[in-house]
Design a protein around this motif. Structure first.
Motif, PDB file in Angstrom:
ATOM      1  N   PHE A  64       0.846  -1.418  -0.207  1.00 11.29           N
ATOM      2  CA  PHE A  64       0.136  -0.246  -0.013  1.00 11.29           C
ATOM      3  C   PHE A  64       1.048   1.356  -0.030  1.00 11.29           C
ATOM      4  N   ASP A  65       1.965   1.249   0.767  1.00  9.70           N
ATOM      5  CA  ASP A  65       2.865   2.355   0.748  1.00  9.70           C
ATOM      6  C   ASP A  65       3.479   2.632  -0.513  1.00  9.70           C
ATOM      7  N   ARG A  66       3.940   1.516  -1.136  1.00 10.09           N
ATOM      8  CA  ARG A  66       4.681   1.591  -2.364  1.00 10.09           C
ATOM      9  C   ARG A  66       3.709   2.240  -3.513  1.00 10.09           C
ATOM     10  N   TRP A  67       2.330   1.860  -3.580  1.00 16.02           N
ATOM     11  CA  TRP A  67       1.318   2.199  -4.462  1.00 16.02           C
ATOM     12  C   TRP A  67       0.990   3.500  -4.299  1.00 16.02           C
ATOM     13  N   SER A  68       0.694   4.015  -2.870  1.00 14.50           N
ATOM     14  CA  SER A  68       0.393   5.268  -2.666  1.00 14.50           C
ATOM     15  C   SER A  68       1.637   6.299  -2.590  1.00 14.50           C
ATOM     16  N   ASP A  69       2.631   5.861  -2.623  1.00 10.94           N
ATOM     17  CA  ASP A  69       4.130   6.633  -2.468  1.00 10.94           C
ATOM     18  C   ASP A  69       4.096   7.434  -1.351  1.00 10.94           C
TER      19      ASP A  69
END
Length: 222
Positions: free
Chosen positions: A134-139
């Motif tokens: 989720f962190d990677r997708w939302s930057d």
């Protein structure tokens, strides 16, 4: 990641992810026109659901059953649904997903409108792998934590009930004192959030500090 839904929480996520990444976000909503009118969104029709293996469901809890009954079979077998509705728990989600599809809680500890306006609140995950995805997708657009979904449910329930009780008590007491409605609305709109912020940061003002000392003294005397 495909987002399902365009309510308060959906718009909060879309706005912050788009602003952080500088890109539009893939979204499905029952009413296509509202998605087409939002430059932060790319409308994704059901016939393209099979392109996504990660799906963020930001629908209200009552809408889950109908959505999954109609569309779960349109997603791939390896799809993982990140579900956000506070009241929807894993046991219920397991009745909605098909075959080898999976579901993982992605619960907001906080209020969707405050997330949209101020970015405050944290998305909670039960597993580090899903949190990192989720962190990677939302930057990194959001605060994220590891916690059990039932703890998020309890936290949101208790905080909502007690803050609502306090607001209604303030309204009643100030009306009895003849305080104008406009002033009551201003006090209720500003002070609860300010007190919460100061309490978390340890920066209470003199007025609040005096009240805290009085309560601590009363507890000690008891």
């Amino acid at each position: 990641m495909l987002i399902i839904g365009y309510g308060t929480l959906g718009r909060a996520v879309i706005r912050r992810v788009s602003a952080k990444t500088g890109a539009s976000v893939d979204v499905y909503n029952r009413t296509q026109s509202v998605i087409d009118a939002d430059p932060a969104c790319n409308y994704v029709p059901p016939e393209k659901f099979h392109h996504y293996t990660k799906v963020l469901v930001v629908l209200p809890a009552p809408a889950y059953e109908d959505f999954f009954r109609r569309w779960a079979g349109s997603f791939r077998e390896d799809t993982c649904f990140f579900y956000c509705a506070t009241k929807i728990m894993r046991a219920e989600m397991n009745t909605y997903v098909k075959n080898k599809q999976s579901a993982t809680p992605c619960k907001l500890a906080g209020h969707a409108e405050i997330l949209r306006v101020k970015g405050e609140g944290a998305f909670s995950f039960e597993h580090e792998e899903r949190r990192l995805q989720f962190d990677r997708w939302s930057d990194g657009a959001f605060n994220t934590v590891i916690a059990k979904e039932d703890h998020v449910l309890k936290g949101n329930q208790v905080a909502t009930e007690e803050h609502l009780r306090a607001l209604l008590t303030v309204e009643q007491q100030l009306r009895q004192e003849g305080v104008p409605k406009s002033l009551i609305e201003s006090v209720n709109a500003s002070i609860p959030g300010g007190i919460a912020q100061a309490h978390n940061n340890g920066t209470h003002g003199h007025f609040a500090e005096e009240i805290m000392k009085k309560w601590q003294g009363d507890d000690h005397d008891g």
